[in-house]
Design an enzyme around this catalytic site. Sequence first.
Site, PDB file in Angstrom:
ATOM      1  N   GLU A   1     -12.424  10.844  -9.313  1.00 54.98           N
ATOM      2  CA  GLU A   1     -11.228  10.386 -10.005  1.00 54.98           C
ATOM      3  C   GLU A   1     -11.475   9.038 -10.681  1.00 54.98           C
ATOM      4  O   GLU A   1     -11.183   8.849 -11.844  1.00 54.98           O
ATOM      5  CB  GLU A   1     -10.062  10.251  -9.013  1.00 54.98           C
TER       6      GLU A   1
ATOM      7  N   SER B   1       1.379  14.578  -9.284  1.00 55.09           N
ATOM      8  CA  SER B   1       1.396  14.786 -10.744  1.00 55.09           C
ATOM      9  C   SER B   1       1.343  16.268 -11.069  1.00 55.09           C
ATOM     10  O   SER B   1       0.487  16.985 -10.549  1.00 55.09           O
ATOM     11  CB  SER B   1       0.213  14.081 -11.407  1.00 55.09           C
TER      12      SER B   1
HETATM   13  C1  FAD Z   1       1.582   7.844 -12.388  1.00 54.89           C
HETATM   14  C2  FAD Z   1       1.149   8.145 -11.018  1.00 54.89           C
HETATM   15  C3  FAD Z   1       0.584   9.385 -10.741  1.00 54.89           C
HETATM   16  C4  FAD Z   1       0.193   9.702  -9.444  1.00 54.89           C
HETATM   17  N1  FAD Z   1      -0.299  10.954  -9.176  1.00 54.89           N
HETATM   18  C5  FAD Z   1      -0.567  11.304  -7.891  1.00 54.89           C
HETATM   19  C6  FAD Z   1      -0.976  12.626  -7.561  1.00 54.89           C
HETATM   20  O1  FAD Z   1      -1.122  13.464  -8.433  1.00 54.89           O
HETATM   21  N2  FAD Z   1      -1.181  12.947  -6.280  1.00 54.89           N
HETATM   22  C7  FAD Z   1      -1.030  12.031  -5.281  1.00 54.89           C
HETATM   23  O2  FAD Z   1      -1.236  12.379  -4.138  1.00 54.89           O
HETATM   24  N3  FAD Z   1      -0.656  10.764  -5.548  1.00 54.89           N
HETATM   25  C8  FAD Z   1      -0.412  10.384  -6.828  1.00 54.89           C
HETATM   26  N4  FAD Z   1       0.001   9.101  -7.110  1.00 54.89           N
HETATM   27  C9  FAD Z   1       0.217   8.192  -6.000  1.00 54.89           C
HETATM   28  C10 FAD Z   1      -0.784   7.063  -5.910  1.00 54.89           C
HETATM   29  O3  FAD Z   1      -2.022   7.535  -5.441  1.00 54.89           O
HETATM   30  C11 FAD Z   1      -0.172   5.999  -4.993  1.00 54.89           C
HETATM   31  O4  FAD Z   1       0.904   5.419  -5.689  1.00 54.89           O
HETATM   32  C12 FAD Z   1      -1.176   4.946  -4.609  1.00 54.89           C
HETATM   33  O5  FAD Z   1      -2.097   5.468  -3.689  1.00 54.89           O
HETATM   34  C13 FAD Z   1      -0.496   3.705  -4.010  1.00 54.89           C
HETATM   35  O6  FAD Z   1       0.344   4.066  -2.933  1.00 54.89           O
HETATM   36  P1  FAD Z   1       1.834   3.528  -2.863  1.00 54.89           P
HETATM   37  O7  FAD Z   1       2.504   3.839  -4.132  1.00 54.89           O
HETATM   38  O8  FAD Z   1       2.416   4.042  -1.608  1.00 54.89           O
HETATM   39  O9  FAD Z   1       1.700   1.945  -2.779  1.00 54.89           O
HETATM   40  P2  FAD Z   1       1.327   1.094  -1.488  1.00 54.89           P
HETATM   41  O10 FAD Z   1       0.093   1.608  -0.857  1.00 54.89           O
HETATM   42  O11 FAD Z   1       2.515   0.916  -0.625  1.00 54.89           O
HETATM   43  O12 FAD Z   1       0.940  -0.292  -2.174  1.00 54.89           O
HETATM   44  C14 FAD Z   1       1.887  -1.300  -2.540  1.00 54.89           C
HETATM   45  C15 FAD Z   1       1.124  -2.561  -2.984  1.00 54.89           C
HETATM   46  O13 FAD Z   1       0.356  -3.065  -1.877  1.00 54.89           O
HETATM   47  C16 FAD Z   1      -0.998  -3.183  -2.205  1.00 54.89           C
HETATM   48  N5  FAD Z   1      -1.860  -2.878  -1.068  1.00 54.89           N
HETATM   49  C17 FAD Z   1      -1.789  -1.776  -0.274  1.00 54.89           C
HETATM   50  N6  FAD Z   1      -2.762  -1.818   0.634  1.00 54.89           N
HETATM   51  C18 FAD Z   1      -3.473  -2.961   0.433  1.00 54.89           C
HETATM   52  C19 FAD Z   1      -4.609  -3.567   1.053  1.00 54.89           C
HETATM   53  N7  FAD Z   1      -5.235  -2.989   2.094  1.00 54.89           N
HETATM   54  N8  FAD Z   1      -5.043  -4.733   0.572  1.00 54.89           N
HETATM   55  C20 FAD Z   1      -4.418  -5.330  -0.476  1.00 54.89           C
HETATM   56  N9  FAD Z   1      -3.345  -4.813  -1.100  1.00 54.89           N
HETATM   57  C21 FAD Z   1      -2.886  -3.640  -0.647  1.00 54.89           C
HETATM   58  C22 FAD Z   1      -1.200  -2.175  -3.334  1.00 54.89           C
HETATM   59  O14 FAD Z   1      -2.312  -2.529  -4.119  1.00 54.89           O
HETATM   60  C23 FAD Z   1       0.107  -2.276  -4.096  1.00 54.89           C
HETATM   61  O15 FAD Z   1       0.047  -3.367  -4.979  1.00 54.89           O
HETATM   62  C24 FAD Z   1       0.368   8.754  -8.397  1.00 54.89           C
HETATM   63  C25 FAD Z   1       0.906   7.493  -8.688  1.00 54.89           C
HETATM   64  C26 FAD Z   1       1.299   7.185  -9.974  1.00 54.89           C
HETATM   65  C27 FAD Z   1       1.873   5.837 -10.234  1.00 54.89           C
END
Ligand code: FAD
Lengths: 411, 378
Positions: free
Chosen positions: A257, A174
Amino acid sequence: MTASATKTEHGSDLEAFRAEVRTWLKDNFPPALEGIMPMMEGGADGSHAADLATWRDRLAERGWGAPHWPKAYGGAGLDHAHVRALAQEMGRVGAINPIPLLAGMGVTMVGPTILEYGTDDQKQRHLPGIASGKVRWCLGLSEPNAGSDLASLSTLAEDRGDHFVVNGQKIWTSGADISQWCGALVRTDKTVAKHKGISFLMLPMDQPGVRTRPIKLISGASPFCETFFDDARAEKDDLLGELNDGWNVIKRLLQHERASQTSAGSPGGKKKAGALQDVAKRYVGVDSAGRLDDPDLRSRLTRHLMDAAAHKLTAERIAAEAKGNPQVGAAASIMKNSATGITQARSELLLEIMGQQGFGWEGDAFDADELATVRDWLWGKAISIYGGSAEVQKNIISKNILGLPETTQKG
Amino acid sequence: MAALNEEQTLIRDQAKSWVTEQAPVRKFRDMRDARIETAYAPEAFSAMVDMGWTGILVPEAYGGSDLGYLTFGLILEELGRQLTASPLLASGLVGTSALLLGGSEEQKQAWLPKLVDGSAILTLAVDEGPRHAPAKTALSAVKGGGGFVLDGSKVMVLEGMAATAFIVVARTGGEADSEKGLTLFLVPADAKGVSRSARATADSRGYADVTFAKVEVGADAVLGKLDAGYPLLDAVLDRGRAGLAAEMLGTASQAFDMTLEYLKTRKQFGRVIGSFQALGHRAADMYSGMELARSCVEAALQAIDSDADNVAELCSLAKCKMGDHLHLVSNELIQMHGGIGMTDEYDAGFYLKRARALEAIYGNQAFHRERYARLLGY
Ligand SMILES: Cc1cc2nc3c(=O)[nH]c(=O)nc-3n(C[C@H](O)[C@H](O)[C@H](O)COP(=O)(O)OP(=O)(O)OC[C@H]3O[C@@H](n4cnc5c(N)ncnc54)[C@H](O)[C@@H]3O)c2cc1C
Ligand SMILES: Cc1cc2nc3c(=O)[nH]c(=O)nc-3n(C[C@H](O)[C@H](O)[C@H](O)COP(=O)(O)OP(=O)(O)OC[C@H]3O[C@@H](n4cnc5c(N)ncnc54)[C@H](O)[C@@H]3O)c2cc1C
């Protein structure tokens, strides 16, 4: 600055402090900024730039941009009760503290973590810039292959004596394109278990080795980026916490956070359209007994309002039990999920209430509230994904609070 | 848990140890198996009287300790944990509240000391049909012989077999189904024309159907205002609802604790079943739901104590949120125990059966959502 020194200065009397704030606001808050939320430097349309800069600097001078921080680092050393009083007095005149927004992740996350883990030198170099609202921070945690399972990150930092050289890619960063500094989680030891070889580095964004590419969201906004590190440089002095102890640093940061994301409201901040039940009455109409003219909606609206009331009462209870000094802790997971659920449910209800007026993208067929509702609804989907997804929060509750064994994550 | 003062902590701890040592759910099972008509162990209620619980709401001038509703709630929560049966809620809270809120000085002096020492048991007779609907009161009270003549019947009167007197909601005027024209009367259980029969319910607790056949009472039997008893009734019911919600909090907490314990000990597929995320996430939801519901219950009790202007709103919120939560937890208790939860030998079924009764008494979730919407004006 010690707590007792603060007390003497303001007197233990909150009322005196309130009076002081009121007078100060009268003299220093530019009335043109009433209710203005500066998402970007100069406000959404840039028209208030001069006023905003003045207001920011005056607040910073008092230490009221990050009022709970020690004075030595740009704060005002206020305790919880005084911080609340300050916020209430500002709210009374429609004054919004722009500094937490201008500082990106600085005031809410990076700063508190530096306060806990930083050296004196790091506190002195980084905190005042954040507290003044002049230095914006982003957080480089997530990678294409490291989301919820953050510890599997692969961005590498190599030791070159007085500095590290960083290579790899971050995603969903972000504000990366408008930030001056980045708090990045990097791998510093590939030979040990994945949680044990991670460090937290602070590095400037304005350097040849850092490149950002904005990503557009479903809401049309573009608040985050892909961030590429190609031989980027981070000074040794900017390692936060011990080498290879970054996982503990980030766990703490993520608790901050979560704690900053536990208030339930509309994603855009304030309720533009008024109480939800009043909006509903306007769009849906009422029957002869004054009841909302859609019994199914009315019942679901009540469930939602009750959820919101329960959330608010719980936040108050947590504060009361902690005797005015809420601790960041495991309970934050409960509150984050509750806040997320309520905020998203509110958006869905608003959309349904507005009916065919609740699906506008742009143009004159829809008024400003209607258009904002759609964008808020879409943006709001993110809050159960970032900051630890809703599912990850439930893992935390079942493991850390309930003591159930964990089988979902290895290593 | 609300921030408690020293006295409240003491009372809570005393209640907890008495309930777990003297009145655990095993005692409830014994009582059920013995088929006692009043559906509680008389010695348990005597012990409560001795510990001063019947006097918690009563000012010192009438023999009580005047500690308030939050304190009372702490006790009810502990009783709810072990399903301890007694007329404490019906009489010590609801009956007592009616006198405190609506009683004349003479009525208070005549009744409160007896309620405190346990020699009188006073309960509210309000509902007449299958659903809680106070405005639908049809039981009539007609002026005559210097007083009133009551005619009609009530159902599901809490602790109605044990009661020595009833607060009867009667229609003295107004149209059918209207909140106007209701009056509350104090009627001794042994008055001529009063008859009652026990209801055998799934939760094995004490309820009676009571018939008032041309029962004559004096003008001094009126509690509160003639023809304008609804606001008083509403306030009394709200106190009952907050008390019930506190009891439900205890029942739900215990049901959850039993479930969590089982998740940590029962093994299938070579590991404890609590390690399956399908169960762990539901446990997390239940825990969160409990924290949120607890806040509502405590806020309602505190609002009554501080005489806040949103008591009605908070009591409906508490009864409704707690009802939804208890409903969920009591079902999950059975489900997560698998086959063993279905057996009478195991206690889980007691909690399920009690849960549904608690949800229904003084208004189920639907009733309170409807009321909440009306209070908020939509
Ligand atoms: C608007 C926005 C702003 C953001 N800003 C930042 C930022 O500034 N810096 C930064 O570093 N990141 C940022 N992020 C990233 C955010 O932290 C990640 O999107 C988040 O950690 C989820 O990772 P992923 O998108 O890879 O989803 P994934 O981890 O691939 O998850 C996909 C799905 O699987 C589920 N899941 C995953 N693991 C498990 C488990 N062990 N048990 C059950 N369900 C599970 C999740 O809940 C989700 O529904 C941002 C995201 C958004 C949407
Ligand atoms: C009324 C009744 C009649 C029955 N009749 C017969 C009969 O005639 N013959 C016979 O042989 N058996 C019979 N059974 C037994 C029945 O088949 C078992 O109760 C059933 O297989 C569940 O096993 P359990 O009771 O040991 O529960 P457990 O297997 O211990 O399950 C406890 C809980 O854990 C959950 N759980 C278990 N494993 C997992 C997993 N991997 N992931 C997620 N959740 C999990 C379950 O869904 C349940 O909620 C009967 C049961 C009942 C209630």
